[in-house]
Design a protein around this motif. Sequence first.
Motif: not given
Length: 64
Positions: A15-19, A24-31, A43-44
């Motif tokens: 909630p406090y971040l812009s980037i 890759r595994k975590m990016k896929n989970r979060l998206t 998210i990169f």
Amino acid sequence: MGDCMDVEQLAALLPYLSIVVVDRKMKNRLTALALDSKYEVLIFSIQDFDELINTLKSFNRISE
């Protein structure tokens, strides 16, 4: 256990971040959970290096 801790920490920080840069595994989970949309965060993964650099450059241009 590592991913569990990552999720807890990211849940507190998103909630406090812009980037955010994660693997890759975590990016896929979060998206997949649409947390990027919910918290309006970009998210990169390190594989997105060129896109990340271009995004950071655009942030710099905005602040000038």
